[in-house]
Design a protein around this motif. Structure first.
Motif, PDB file in Angstrom:
ATOM      1  N   ARG A   1       0.829  -1.206   0.000  1.00  0.00           N
ATOM      2  CA  ARG A   1       0.000   0.000   0.000  1.00  0.00           C
ATOM      3  C   ARG A   1       0.865   1.259   0.000  1.00  0.00           C
ATOM      4  O   ARG A   1       0.589   2.218  -0.714  1.00  0.00           O
ATOM      5  CB  ARG A   1      -0.946   0.005   1.201  1.00  0.00           C
ATOM      6  N   ILE A   2       1.927   1.245   0.798  1.00  0.00           N
ATOM      7  CA  ILE A   2       2.840   2.387   0.839  1.00  0.00           C
ATOM      8  C   ILE A   2       3.511   2.570  -0.522  1.00  0.00           C
ATOM      9  O   ILE A   2       3.621   3.693  -1.035  1.00  0.00           O
ATOM     10  CB  ILE A   2       3.904   2.192   1.942  1.00  0.00           C
ATOM     11  N   ALA A   3       3.941   1.471  -1.115  1.00  0.00           N
ATOM     12  CA  ALA A   3       4.618   1.523  -2.413  1.00  0.00           C
ATOM     13  C   ALA A   3       3.676   1.999  -3.510  1.00  0.00           C
ATOM     14  O   ALA A   3       4.078   2.752  -4.403  1.00  0.00           O
ATOM     15  CB  ALA A   3       5.182   0.152  -2.770  1.00  0.00           C
ATOM     16  N   GLU A   4       2.430   1.598  -3.430  1.00  0.00           N
ATOM     17  CA  GLU A   4       1.473   2.041  -4.443  1.00  0.00           C
ATOM     18  C   GLU A   4       1.247   3.549  -4.351  1.00  0.00           C
ATOM     19  O   GLU A   4       1.160   4.240  -5.376  1.00  0.00           O
ATOM     20  CB  GLU A   4       0.144   1.320  -4.288  1.00  0.00           C
ATOM     21  N   GLN A   5       1.169   4.069  -3.153  1.00  0.00           N
ATOM     22  CA  GLN A   5       1.014   5.514  -2.984  1.00  0.00           C
ATOM     23  C   GLN A   5       2.221   6.252  -3.550  1.00  0.00           C
ATOM     24  O   GLN A   5       2.081   7.288  -4.187  1.00  0.00           O
ATOM     25  CB  GLN A   5       0.827   5.856  -1.507  1.00  0.00           C
ATOM     26  N   ALA A   6       3.396   5.702  -3.335  1.00  0.00           N
ATOM     27  CA  ALA A   6       4.616   6.324  -3.866  1.00  0.00           C
ATOM     28  C   ALA A   6       4.627   6.274  -5.395  1.00  0.00           C
ATOM     29  O   ALA A   6       5.077   7.214  -6.053  1.00  0.00           O
ATOM     30  CB  ALA A   6       5.854   5.624  -3.314  1.00  0.00           C
ATOM     31  N   ALA A   7       4.116   5.187  -5.955  1.00  0.00           N
ATOM     32  CA  ALA A   7       4.100   5.037  -7.413  1.00  0.00           C
ATOM     33  C   ALA A   7       3.126   6.010  -8.067  1.00  0.00           C
ATOM     34  O   ALA A   7       3.281   6.348  -9.243  1.00  0.00           O
ATOM     35  CB  ALA A   7       3.736   3.603  -7.787  1.00  0.00           C
ATOM     36  N   ARG A   8       2.118   6.460  -7.317  1.00  0.00           N
ATOM     37  CA  ARG A   8       1.137   7.396  -7.865  1.00  0.00           C
ATOM     38  C   ARG A   8       1.548   8.850  -7.731  1.00  0.00           C
ATOM     39  O   ARG A   8       0.842   9.739  -8.205  1.00  0.00           O
ATOM     40  CB  ARG A   8      -0.208   7.195  -7.184  1.00  0.00           C
ATOM     41  N   ALA A   9       2.669   9.110  -7.073  1.00  0.00           N
ATOM     42  CA  ALA A   9       3.129  10.489  -6.892  1.00  0.00           C
ATOM     43  C   ALA A   9       3.415  11.124  -8.252  1.00  0.00           C
ATOM     44  O   ALA A   9       3.794  10.436  -9.202  1.00  0.00           O
ATOM     45  CB  ALA A   9       4.383  10.514  -6.023  1.00  0.00           C
ATOM     46  N   PRO A  10       3.240  12.422  -8.373  1.00  0.00           N
ATOM     47  CA  PRO A  10       3.414  13.093  -9.667  1.00  0.00           C
ATOM     48  C   PRO A  10       4.805  12.912 -10.290  1.00  0.00           C
ATOM     49  O   PRO A  10       4.921  12.785 -11.499  1.00  0.00           O
ATOM     50  CB  PRO A  10       3.168  14.570  -9.348  1.00  0.00           C
ATOM     51  N   GLN A  11       5.841  12.863  -9.484  1.00  0.00           N
ATOM     52  CA  GLN A  11       7.194  12.736 -10.007  1.00  0.00           C
ATOM     53  C   GLN A  11       7.660  11.285 -10.113  1.00  0.00           C
ATOM     54  O   GLN A  11       8.791  11.030 -10.500  1.00  0.00           O
ATOM     55  CB  GLN A  11       8.177  13.507  -9.097  1.00  0.00           C
ATOM     56  N   ALA A  12       6.811  10.323  -9.774  1.00  0.00           N
ATOM     57  CA  ALA A  12       7.205   8.910  -9.725  1.00  0.00           C
ATOM     58  C   ALA A  12       7.273   8.291 -11.111  1.00  0.00           C
ATOM     59  O   ALA A  12       6.651   8.759 -12.060  1.00  0.00           O
ATOM     60  CB  ALA A  12       6.215   8.139  -8.875  1.00  0.00           C
TER      61      ALA A  12
END
Length: 115
Positions: free
Chosen positions: A72-83
């Motif tokens: 879940r944490i990784a998915e949120q990071a993957a959705r970040a604008p700069q990811a």
């Protein structure tokens, strides 16, 4: 791309058990992300083999919870604008799972010492 994973994991019966990654959520990830998750999971298992041997049922339960939280944490990071999608997912997952598992084991040991 991992963005579908969370949406899939929170529908139907999986909503009651967010401590596991559903097969539908895994199927929405790329093969590279799943392979990386497997490699990280194997490394964590190897590192904490002593704890797994002591209480296997408890250990697998905690491992599943940590694995789902790391995803879940990784998915949120993957959705970040700069990811960069899967790359950000894999990097964050590989960083999160060992930390979460170590923290869970330390908390468990601390709880045993205080009782």
């Amino acid at each position: 791309m991992p963005t579908k994973a969370r949406a899939t994991a929170t529908t139907g019966p999986a909503r009651a058990r967010e401590d596991i990654i559903s097969p539908q959520a895994l199927s929405s990830l790329s093969a590279g992300a799943v392979s990386a998750m497997s490699a990280v999971g194997a490394a964590v298992l190897k590192r904490h083999k002593h704890a797994m041997d002591k209480k296997p049922e408890w250990f697998w339960h905690i491992f599943a919870k940590c694995e789902a939280k790391a995803a879940r944490i990784a998915e949120q990071a993957a959705r970040a604008p700069q990811a960069c999608g899967d790359a950000a997912f894999i990097e964050t997952y590989a960083r999160s799972l060992p930390k979460l598992m170590t923290a869970a084991l330390k908390a468990h040991e601390k709880g045993l010492r205080t009782n």
